[in-house]
Design an enzyme around this catalytic site. Structure first.
Site, PDB file in Angstrom:
ATOM      1  N   HIS A  95       7.831   1.365  -7.549  1.00 30.22           N
ATOM      2  CA  HIS A  95       7.144   1.837  -6.354  1.00 30.22           C
ATOM      3  C   HIS A  95       7.495   3.310  -6.120  1.00 30.22           C
ATOM      4  CE1 HIS A  95       6.104   2.254  -2.071  1.00 30.22           C
ATOM      5  NE2 HIS A  95       5.259   1.272  -2.293  1.00 30.22           N
ATOM      6  N   GLU A 143      -1.258   4.150  -6.853  1.00 30.35           N
ATOM      7  CA  GLU A 143      -1.002   4.581  -5.479  1.00 30.35           C
ATOM      8  C   GLU A 143      -0.631   6.066  -5.446  1.00 30.35           C
ATOM      9  OE1 GLU A 143       0.633   1.363  -2.497  1.00 30.35           O
ATOM     10  OE2 GLU A 143       2.162   1.900  -3.963  1.00 30.35           O
TER      11      GLU A 143
END
Length: 230
Positions: A95, A143
């Protein structure tokens, strides 16, 4: 996990709303929506609540991170074996708030696969997504970090990132399922993401911090199922 169905992955992060019993409330609301709509919803609660959430809901539960360490004298780290022992389905890897070197991502994907766990690898750009696709994780979520938490959805602000990302990933590994994230705030954002070629979204604050998380999950799910149901 059903790559032929839309998937909504809710990353609880460490928001106050998701601490303790808050994690259970959000997870159970997500489970209820998934059951009623048929849309696959997975949750990634704070690490300290992982086993409790796993034992409380039937939907997939992911860890938020794993470390490339062995189950040994590694205080404070989370080896994949710990995730497996908790009963979780898999983990988010790389992430933007917990980045890892690409070779480490590759080792973790292999270890997760050997344990029968699902790997959801995050990438910031289509180019990075293509590089990470060579490891053949189950999912890659694209992302752009500058849009995370802004409410400015990548599917609207930079739709080419999704379409290019899907193409780039599938050129390397056609079996990898692509999700998108960053700024996803409404059902329309989810619909746009799927129409651009993604199979779902990775979302956080729009659901976790919503006044009614269950209603927000349902909004996302209805739009997701509406696209695939055409």
């Amino acid at each position: 996990m059903g790559a032929d169905r839309p998937l909504i992955v809710i990353n609880f992060k460490n928001y106050r709303e998701a601490q303790g019993d808050g994690a259970l409330r959000i997870a159970k609301a997500a489970e209820d929506v998934s059951r009623r709509t048929g849309v696959l919803v997975a949750v990634a609660p704070p690490q300290v609540t992982l086993m409790q959430v796993v034992r409380s809901v039937s939907i997939p539960v992911f860890a938020q991170h794993v470390d490339d360490v062995e189950p040994s004298s590694t205080t404070g780290f989370v080896p994949p074996e710990s995730v497996s022992a908790s009963g979780a389905s898999g983990s988010i890897i790389n992430h933007s708030e917990h980045r890892l070197p690409e070779d480490t991502v590759g080792r973790l994907v292999r270890r997760m696969r050997d344990l029968g766990l699902t790997s959801l690898v995050c990438a910031s750009t289509p180019d990075e997504a293509a590089r990470l696709a060579r490891f053949s994780p189950d999912y890659i979520a694209i992302e752009p970090p500058e849009l995370i938490g802004t409410g400015r959805a990548v599917s609207r602000v930079a739709p080419e990132v999704i379409s290019r990302g899907v193409e780039a990933v599938h050129a390397v590994s056609p079996d990898v399922t692509v999700l998108c994230g960053a700024g996803i705030a409404s059902g329309d954002d989810v619909r746009a993401s799927i129409e651009l070629g993604a199979m779902g979204v990775l979302v956080s604050s729009a659901i976790v911090r919503a006044p009614d998380p269950g209603a927000k999950v349902e909004e996302f799910a209805r739009h997701a199922s509406g696209v695939r149901g055409r």
